[in-house]
Motif scaffolding. Structure first.
Motif, PDB file in Angstrom:
ATOM      1  N   LYS A  85      33.022  38.949  37.027  1.00 28.24           N
ATOM      2  CA  LYS A  85      32.387  39.781  38.041  1.00 28.24           C
ATOM      3  C   LYS A  85      32.573  39.149  39.405  1.00 28.24           C
ATOM      4  CE  LYS A  85      29.024  42.032  35.128  1.00 28.24           C
ATOM      5  NZ  LYS A  85      27.630  42.340  34.907  1.00 28.24           N
ATOM      6  N   GLY A  86      32.661  39.983  40.413  1.00 31.24           N
ATOM      7  CA  GLY A  86      32.911  39.530  41.777  1.00 31.24           C
ATOM      8  C   GLY A  86      34.249  40.062  42.243  1.00 31.24           C
ATOM      9  N   LEU A  87      34.634  39.673  43.428  1.00 31.66           N
ATOM     10  CA  LEU A  87      35.901  40.154  43.980  1.00 31.66           C
ATOM     11  C   LEU A  87      37.084  39.529  43.259  1.00 31.66           C
ATOM     12  CD1 LEU A  87      35.085  40.038  47.791  1.00 31.66           C
ATOM     13  CD2 LEU A  87      35.259  42.054  46.327  1.00 31.66           C
ATOM     14  N   PRO A  88      38.159  40.301  43.111  1.00 30.95           N
ATOM     15  CA  PRO A  88      39.363  39.730  42.507  1.00 30.95           C
ATOM     16  C   PRO A  88      40.035  38.781  43.497  1.00 30.95           C
ATOM     17  CG  PRO A  88      39.797  41.947  43.300  1.00 30.95           C
ATOM     18  CD  PRO A  88      38.321  41.695  43.492  1.00 30.95           C
ATOM     19  N   THR A  89      40.945  37.977  43.012  1.00 34.90           N
ATOM     20  CA  THR A  89      41.743  37.111  43.883  1.00 34.90           C
ATOM     21  C   THR A  89      42.874  37.947  44.482  1.00 34.90           C
ATOM     22  OG1 THR A  89      43.310  36.488  42.150  1.00 34.90           O
ATOM     23  CG2 THR A  89      41.304  35.114  42.387  1.00 34.90           C
ATOM     24  N   PRO A  90      43.489  37.480  45.566  1.00 37.30           N
ATOM     25  CA  PRO A  90      44.660  38.198  46.098  1.00 37.30           C
ATOM     26  C   PRO A  90      45.748  38.376  45.033  1.00 37.30           C
ATOM     27  CG  PRO A  90      43.876  36.626  47.719  1.00 37.30           C
ATOM     28  CD  PRO A  90      43.088  36.372  46.447  1.00 37.30           C
ATOM     29  N   GLU A  91      45.963  37.365  44.219  1.00 32.12           N
ATOM     30  CA  GLU A  91      46.987  37.456  43.169  1.00 32.12           C
ATOM     31  C   GLU A  91      46.649  38.552  42.161  1.00 32.12           C
ATOM     32  OE1 GLU A  91      45.415  34.568  44.100  1.00 32.12           O
ATOM     33  OE2 GLU A  91      47.096  33.759  45.279  1.00 32.12           O
ATOM     34  N   GLN A  92      45.365  38.675  41.816  1.00 29.18           N
ATOM     35  CA  GLN A  92      44.949  39.723  40.883  1.00 29.18           C
ATOM     36  C   GLN A  92      45.139  41.111  41.499  1.00 29.18           C
ATOM     37  OE1 GLN A  92      40.986  38.144  40.251  1.00 29.18           O
ATOM     38  NE2 GLN A  92      41.450  37.705  38.092  1.00 29.18           N
ATOM     39  N   VAL A  93      44.866  41.243  42.783  1.00 28.91           N
ATOM     40  CA  VAL A  93      45.057  42.536  43.457  1.00 28.91           C
ATOM     41  C   VAL A  93      46.541  42.891  43.457  1.00 28.91           C
ATOM     42  CG1 VAL A  93      44.839  43.806  45.631  1.00 28.91           C
ATOM     43  CG2 VAL A  93      42.983  42.310  44.867  1.00 28.91           C
ATOM     44  N   ILE A  94      47.398  41.930  43.778  1.00 24.50           N
ATOM     45  CA  ILE A  94      48.847  42.178  43.774  1.00 24.50           C
ATOM     46  C   ILE A  94      49.291  42.613  42.385  1.00 24.50           C
ATOM     47  CG2 ILE A  94      51.122  41.093  43.981  1.00 24.50           C
ATOM     48  CD1 ILE A  94      49.867  39.367  46.274  1.00 24.50           C
ATOM     49  N   GLU A  95      48.849  41.896  41.358  1.00 28.22           N
ATOM     50  CA  GLU A  95      49.217  42.233  39.980  1.00 28.22           C
ATOM     51  C   GLU A  95      48.752  43.643  39.613  1.00 28.22           C
ATOM     52  OE1 GLU A  95      47.937  40.824  35.509  1.00 28.22           O
ATOM     53  OE2 GLU A  95      48.066  39.286  37.056  1.00 28.22           O
ATOM     54  N   LEU A  96      47.550  43.998  40.039  1.00 25.58           N
ATOM     55  CA  LEU A  96      46.981  45.304  39.723  1.00 25.58           C
ATOM     56  C   LEU A  96      47.708  46.443  40.433  1.00 25.58           C
ATOM     57  CD1 LEU A  96      44.574  46.803  38.314  1.00 25.58           C
ATOM     58  CD2 LEU A  96      43.341  46.516  40.472  1.00 25.58           C
ATOM     59  N   LEU A  97      48.087  46.245  41.707  1.00 23.11           N
ATOM     60  CA  LEU A  97      48.636  47.328  42.525  1.00 23.11           C
ATOM     61  C   LEU A  97      50.162  47.388  42.554  1.00 23.11           C
ATOM     62  CD1 LEU A  97      46.285  47.088  45.643  1.00 23.11           C
ATOM     63  CD2 LEU A  97      45.985  48.445  43.554  1.00 23.11           C
ATOM     64  N   ASP A  98      50.807  46.311  42.204  1.00 24.83           N
ATOM     65  CA  ASP A  98      52.259  46.202  42.380  1.00 24.83           C
ATOM     66  C   ASP A  98      53.042  47.360  41.748  1.00 24.83           C
ATOM     67  OD1 ASP A  98      54.191  44.649  43.696  1.00 24.83           O
ATOM     68  OD2 ASP A  98      54.866  43.810  41.779  1.00 24.83           O
ATOM     69  N   GLY A  99      52.733  47.705  40.511  1.00 21.67           N
ATOM     70  CA  GLY A  99      53.466  48.775  39.828  1.00 21.67           C
ATOM     71  C   GLY A  99      53.272  50.131  40.480  1.00 21.67           C
ATOM     72  N   GLU A 100      52.038  50.428  40.867  1.00 26.58           N
ATOM     73  CA  GLU A 100      51.735  51.718  41.510  1.00 26.58           C
ATOM     74  C   GLU A 100      52.431  51.837  42.861  1.00 26.58           C
ATOM     75  OE1 GLU A 100      50.205  55.478  41.557  1.00 26.58           O
ATOM     76  OE2 GLU A 100      50.074  54.054  39.907  1.00 26.58           O
ATOM     77  N   PHE A 101      52.412  50.765  43.642  1.00 20.09           N
ATOM     78  CA  PHE A 101      53.082  50.773  44.941  1.00 20.09           C
ATOM     79  C   PHE A 101      54.596  50.888  44.755  1.00 20.09           C
ATOM     80  CE2 PHE A 101      50.051  49.298  48.427  1.00 20.09           C
ATOM     81  CZ  PHE A 101      48.927  49.776  47.773  1.00 20.09           C
ATOM     82  N   ALA A 102      55.144  50.198  43.763  1.00 23.23           N
ATOM     83  CA  ALA A 102      56.591  50.250  43.500  1.00 23.23           C
ATOM     84  C   ALA A 102      57.017  51.672  43.136  1.00 23.23           C
ATOM     85  CB  ALA A 102      56.970  49.273  42.388  1.00 23.23           C
ATOM     86  N   HIS A 150      51.478  41.346  51.013  1.00 24.95           N
ATOM     87  CA  HIS A 150      50.455  40.334  50.778  1.00 24.95           C
ATOM     88  C   HIS A 150      49.067  40.960  50.809  1.00 24.95           C
ATOM     89  CE1 HIS A 150      50.630  40.208  55.221  1.00 24.95           C
ATOM     90  NE2 HIS A 150      49.382  39.839  55.167  1.00 24.95           N
ATOM     91  N   VAL A 151      48.120  40.196  50.322  1.00 26.36           N
ATOM     92  CA  VAL A 151      46.731  40.640  50.243  1.00 26.36           C
ATOM     93  C   VAL A 151      45.850  39.548  50.841  1.00 26.36           C
ATOM     94  CG1 VAL A 151      44.808  41.155  48.666  1.00 26.36           C
ATOM     95  CG2 VAL A 151      47.099  42.046  48.178  1.00 26.36           C
ATOM     96  N   THR A 152      44.888  39.954  51.662  1.00 23.44           N
ATOM     97  CA  THR A 152      43.876  39.011  52.142  1.00 23.44           C
ATOM     98  C   THR A 152      42.507  39.555  51.762  1.00 23.44           C
ATOM     99  OG1 THR A 152      43.801  40.049  54.320  1.00 23.44           O
ATOM    100  CG2 THR A 152      45.252  38.160  54.085  1.00 23.44           C
ATOM    101  N   ILE A 153      41.628  38.639  51.441  1.00 28.03           N
ATOM    102  CA  ILE A 153      40.263  39.012  51.097  1.00 28.03           C
ATOM    103  C   ILE A 153      39.335  38.220  52.004  1.00 28.03           C
ATOM    104  CG2 ILE A 153      38.508  39.056  49.286  1.00 28.03           C
ATOM    105  CD1 ILE A 153      40.806  39.377  47.262  1.00 28.03           C
ATOM    106  N   ASP A 154      38.594  38.948  52.836  1.00 31.74           N
ATOM    107  CA  ASP A 154      37.658  38.330  53.770  1.00 31.74           C
ATOM    108  C   ASP A 154      36.250  38.467  53.200  1.00 31.74           C
ATOM    109  OD1 ASP A 154      36.085  37.445  55.848  1.00 31.74           O
ATOM    110  OD2 ASP A 154      36.862  38.874  57.330  1.00 31.74           O
ATOM    111  N   THR A 155      35.753  37.381  52.622  1.00 33.59           N
ATOM    112  CA  THR A 155      34.424  37.406  52.017  1.00 33.59           C
ATOM    113  C   THR A 155      33.326  37.179  53.047  1.00 33.59           C
ATOM    114  OG1 THR A 155      34.621  35.053  51.478  1.00 33.59           O
ATOM    115  CG2 THR A 155      35.264  36.635  49.767  1.00 33.59           C
ATOM    116  N   HIS A 156      33.712  36.813  54.285  1.00 33.92           N
ATOM    117  CA  HIS A 156      32.723  36.588  55.340  1.00 33.92           C
ATOM    118  C   HIS A 156      32.302  37.899  56.007  1.00 33.92           C
ATOM    119  CE1 HIS A 156      34.329  32.652  54.575  1.00 33.92           C
ATOM    120  NE2 HIS A 156      33.378  32.091  55.288  1.00 33.92           N
ATOM    121  N   ALA A 157      33.137  38.917  55.903  1.00 32.99           N
ATOM    122  CA  ALA A 157      32.795  40.228  56.461  1.00 32.99           C
ATOM    123  C   ALA A 157      31.709  40.858  55.591  1.00 32.99           C
ATOM    124  CB  ALA A 157      34.025  41.127  56.495  1.00 32.99           C
TER     125      ALA A 157
END
Length: 181
Positions: free
Chosen positions: A6-23, A31-38
């Motif tokens: 539980k919690g936010l995924p890592t940038p690597e997990q987001v890339i893995e999840l979205l890569d096929g759909e975007f392709a 690249h993916v950035t996750i700003d947890t301070h916002a």
């Protein structure tokens, strides 16, 4: 994607999840950035491809990414998703970046400390052709990508000359420029 907690995924997990759909849509996750301070947290996905992103494509990629990310168990962690293009201030690093910026004006810092400004032409075999102006004449200067320390697309407020575009290989664009379009 395995081993999610539980919690936010890592940038690597987001890339893995979205890569096929975007392709499938003809783009890649640059690249993916996750700003947890916002507040709420912000997940920014930068997409790039040989065809420039327009607002409709960004909206469609955003919907796809949102649907896939909504399937993750983030617990109570709220986030905002942003899908965007790299922007003009992104340094050109890879051969594909130069190829995608063909026809654009670029300022490049070379390994020898000199700077060259020119319009990107053909890109192949680890080198880029830059259309440069010297002594009032346009010419093509082939520069190995390994000799470019940093290159950034320049924002232009006027159209390039027809001769410059002809050397870049943008003949149809040059014809439109001459016709005032």
């Amino acid at each position: 994607m395995t081993g999610r907690s539980k919690g936010l995924p890592t940038p690597e997990q987001v890339i893995e999840l979205l890569d096929g759909e975007f392709a499938r849509a003809g783009y890649e996750v640059d690249h993916v950035t996750i700003d947890t301070h916002a507040k709420p947290a912000r997940i920014t996905v930068v997409a790039d491809g040989d065809i420039p992103l327009d607002l409709d494509t960004i909206a469609e990629l955003s919907r796809s990414a949102s649907a896939l990310l909504d399937g993750l168990d983030t617990g109570e962690t709220a986030y905002v998703l942003e899908v965007t293009s790299p922007g003009v201030d992104r340094p050109l690093r890879a051969e594909k970046h130069f190829r995608r910026a063909r026809g654009r004006k670029v300022e490049a810092e070379l390994a020898d400390g000199t700077t060259v400004t020119g319009r990107i032409g053909a890109v192949s075999d680890g080198a880029v052709d830059l259309v440069v102006r010297g002594r009032g004449e346009w010419s093509i200067r082939r520069i190995p990508l390994s000799e470019i320390g940093k290159a950034v697309v320049q924002v232009e407020f006027s159209s390039p000359s027809a001769k410059e575009l002809e050397l870049v290989g943008e003949l149809s664009r040059a014809a439109g420029t001459e016709a005032g379009t």
